[in-house]
Motif scaffolding. Sequence first.
Motif, PDB file in Angstrom:
ATOM      1  N   ASP A 194     -10.423   1.744  -9.312  1.00  0.00           N
ATOM      2  CA  ASP A 194     -10.007   1.582  -7.923  1.00  0.00           C
ATOM      3  C   ASP A 194     -11.232   1.591  -7.033  1.00  0.00           C
ATOM      4  OD1 ASP A 194      -7.252   1.413  -8.279  1.00  0.00           O
ATOM      5  OD2 ASP A 194      -7.022   3.587  -8.317  1.00  0.00           O
ATOM      6  N   ASP A 195     -11.219   0.743  -6.030  1.00  0.00           N
ATOM      7  CA  ASP A 195     -12.279   0.726  -5.026  1.00  0.00           C
ATOM      8  C   ASP A 195     -12.302   2.099  -4.349  1.00  0.00           C
ATOM      9  OD1 ASP A 195     -13.996   0.297  -2.907  1.00  0.00           O
ATOM     10  OD2 ASP A 195     -13.018  -1.533  -2.229  1.00  0.00           O
ATOM     11  N   PRO A 196     -13.446   2.751  -4.261  1.00  0.00           N
ATOM     12  CA  PRO A 196     -13.494   4.084  -3.652  1.00  0.00           C
ATOM     13  C   PRO A 196     -13.302   4.067  -2.134  1.00  0.00           C
ATOM     14  CG  PRO A 196     -15.699   3.370  -4.258  1.00  0.00           C
ATOM     15  CD  PRO A 196     -14.743   2.334  -4.786  1.00  0.00           C
ATOM     16  N   ASN A 197     -13.287   2.890  -1.525  1.00  0.00           N
ATOM     17  CA  ASN A 197     -13.137   2.764  -0.077  1.00  0.00           C
ATOM     18  C   ASN A 197     -11.903   1.925   0.264  1.00  0.00           C
ATOM     19  OD1 ASN A 197     -15.647   4.131   0.548  1.00  0.00           O
ATOM     20  ND2 ASN A 197     -16.643   2.302  -0.255  1.00  0.00           N
ATOM     21  N   PRO A 198     -10.709   2.547   0.288  1.00  0.00           N
ATOM     22  CA  PRO A 198      -9.512   1.776   0.612  1.00  0.00           C
ATOM     23  C   PRO A 198      -9.505   1.344   2.077  1.00  0.00           C
ATOM     24  CG  PRO A 198      -8.989   4.103   0.496  1.00  0.00           C
ATOM     25  CD  PRO A 198     -10.411   3.954   0.064  1.00  0.00           C
ATOM     26  N   THR A 199      -8.671   0.370   2.391  1.00  0.00           N
ATOM     27  CA  THR A 199      -8.488  -0.095   3.756  1.00  0.00           C
ATOM     28  C   THR A 199      -7.270   0.602   4.327  1.00  0.00           C
ATOM     29  OG1 THR A 199      -9.410  -2.242   3.169  1.00  0.00           O
ATOM     30  CG2 THR A 199      -8.075  -2.148   5.160  1.00  0.00           C
ATOM     31  N   PHE A 200      -7.398   1.159   5.525  1.00  0.00           N
ATOM     32  CA  PHE A 200      -6.290   1.843   6.186  1.00  0.00           C
ATOM     33  C   PHE A 200      -5.754   0.951   7.301  1.00  0.00           C
ATOM     34  CE2 PHE A 200      -9.029   5.098   4.391  1.00  0.00           C
ATOM     35  CZ  PHE A 200      -8.114   5.829   3.654  1.00  0.00           C
ATOM     36  N   VAL A 201      -4.440   0.701   7.278  1.00  0.00           N
ATOM     37  CA  VAL A 201      -3.830  -0.232   8.218  1.00  0.00           C
ATOM     38  C   VAL A 201      -2.680   0.450   8.958  1.00  0.00           C
ATOM     39  CG1 VAL A 201      -2.695  -2.470   8.465  1.00  0.00           C
ATOM     40  CG2 VAL A 201      -4.389  -2.138   6.666  1.00  0.00           C
ATOM     41  N   PRO A 202      -2.729   0.471  10.302  1.00  0.00           N
ATOM     42  CA  PRO A 202      -1.601   1.001  11.074  1.00  0.00           C
ATOM     43  C   PRO A 202      -0.475  -0.034  11.151  1.00  0.00           C
ATOM     44  CG  PRO A 202      -3.409   0.395  12.539  1.00  0.00           C
ATOM     45  CD  PRO A 202      -3.874   0.153  11.134  1.00  0.00           C
ATOM     46  N   PRO A 214       4.967   3.927  -1.954  1.00  0.00           N
ATOM     47  CA  PRO A 214       4.484   2.553  -1.837  1.00  0.00           C
ATOM     48  C   PRO A 214       5.453   1.677  -1.044  1.00  0.00           C
ATOM     49  CG  PRO A 214       5.484   2.880  -3.988  1.00  0.00           C
ATOM     50  CD  PRO A 214       5.519   4.213  -3.288  1.00  0.00           C
ATOM     51  N   VAL A 215       4.894   0.755  -0.233  1.00  0.00           N
ATOM     52  CA  VAL A 215       5.695  -0.189   0.540  1.00  0.00           C
ATOM     53  C   VAL A 215       5.052  -1.567   0.510  1.00  0.00           C
ATOM     54  CG1 VAL A 215       6.736   1.458   2.147  1.00  0.00           C
ATOM     55  CG2 VAL A 215       4.553   0.419   2.705  1.00  0.00           C
ATOM     56  N   HIS A 216       5.890  -2.560   0.661  1.00  0.00           N
ATOM     57  CA  HIS A 216       5.466  -3.944   0.831  1.00  0.00           C
ATOM     58  C   HIS A 216       5.798  -4.280   2.283  1.00  0.00           C
ATOM     59  CE1 HIS A 216       6.324  -8.307   0.908  1.00  0.00           C
ATOM     60  NE2 HIS A 216       5.367  -8.386   0.002  1.00  0.00           N
ATOM     61  N   PHE A 265       3.462   4.142  11.095  1.00  0.00           N
ATOM     62  CA  PHE A 265       2.878   4.776   9.918  1.00  0.00           C
ATOM     63  C   PHE A 265       1.625   4.000   9.544  1.00  0.00           C
ATOM     64  CE2 PHE A 265       6.309   1.956   8.488  1.00  0.00           C
ATOM     65  CZ  PHE A 265       5.677   1.126   7.567  1.00  0.00           C
ATOM     66  N   ASP A 266       0.798   4.614   8.729  1.00  0.00           N
ATOM     67  CA  ASP A 266      -0.411   3.961   8.232  1.00  0.00           C
ATOM     68  C   ASP A 266      -0.279   3.807   6.728  1.00  0.00           C
ATOM     69  OD1 ASP A 266      -1.481   4.085  10.783  1.00  0.00           O
ATOM     70  OD2 ASP A 266      -2.589   5.923  10.399  1.00  0.00           O
ATOM     71  N   ILE A 267      -0.810   2.709   6.204  1.00  0.00           N
ATOM     72  CA  ILE A 267      -0.841   2.552   4.757  1.00  0.00           C
ATOM     73  C   ILE A 267      -2.281   2.366   4.294  1.00  0.00           C
ATOM     74  CG2 ILE A 267       1.500   1.631   4.627  1.00  0.00           C
ATOM     75  CD1 ILE A 267       0.331  -1.109   4.069  1.00  0.00           C
ATOM     76  N   GLY A 308       0.829  -1.195   0.000  1.00  0.00           N
ATOM     77  CA  GLY A 308       0.000   0.000   0.000  1.00  0.00           C
ATOM     78  C   GLY A 308       0.865   1.246   0.000  1.00  0.00           C
ATOM     79  N   ARG A 309       0.213   2.396   0.103  1.00  0.00           N
ATOM     80  CA  ARG A 309       0.920   3.681   0.128  1.00  0.00           C
ATOM     81  C   ARG A 309       0.756   4.323   1.496  1.00  0.00           C
ATOM     82  NH1 ARG A 309       2.763   5.718  -4.586  1.00  0.00           N
ATOM     83  NH2 ARG A 309       2.117   4.633  -6.465  1.00  0.00           N
ATOM     84  N   LEU A 310       1.823   4.986   1.965  1.00  0.00           N
ATOM     85  CA  LEU A 310       1.769   5.673   3.246  1.00  0.00           C
ATOM     86  C   LEU A 310       0.765   6.819   3.186  1.00  0.00           C
ATOM     87  CD1 LEU A 310       4.545   4.143   3.570  1.00  0.00           C
ATOM     88  CD2 LEU A 310       5.164   6.027   5.068  1.00  0.00           C
ATOM     89  N   THR A 311      -0.054   6.922   4.223  1.00  0.00           N
ATOM     90  CA  THR A 311      -1.056   7.985   4.288  1.00  0.00           C
ATOM     91  C   THR A 311      -0.514   9.232   4.983  1.00  0.00           C
ATOM     92  OG1 THR A 311      -1.943   7.190   6.388  1.00  0.00           O
ATOM     93  CG2 THR A 311      -2.937   6.323   4.360  1.00  0.00           C
TER      94      THR A 311
END
Length: 157
Positions: free
Chosen positions: A58-66, A86-88, A40-42, A20-23
Amino acid sequence: MNQQQNSLRLPEQNSVIMVGRLTRDPELRRTGTGKAVCSFDIAISRRMKDTVTGEWKDDPNPTFVPVIVWEDLAEKCGERLKKGLPVHVEGRLKTNKWEGTDGTKKSRLEVVASRVQFLSIARQENAAIGAKPVENVNESSTQVDNGSGDVEEDIPF
């Protein structure tokens, strides 16, 4: 059923792999004993095909993960990552529980990273820390061995 079938122990697995990408820019801090910890959150999006037009969207509702990272890996993430990159991430899920200032019990599910692969590095940071640009993303992969992964120290944020 006999007793042996009832006592069958299944292996427990707690493993997460995500891209994902860092928010936001990562926060690098130190615990009371000096251990580095970075958070960080992605945002993780998913592509899906529009059933009407047939176009991929793209899904208009991404998932945010800490994400929480410890020690040497935390320092590298704090130096090299920036909002939008972007990070893996590979790691395990952990529930963080605490009591709020109003006395209510709170919790959040987060990923404790054991491996972070930088899929892109902030160019201005390269000059600042003297790193050369990464041409092969596999060279930018970093891992940390946290043993059991259970950290008894309080995260300072």
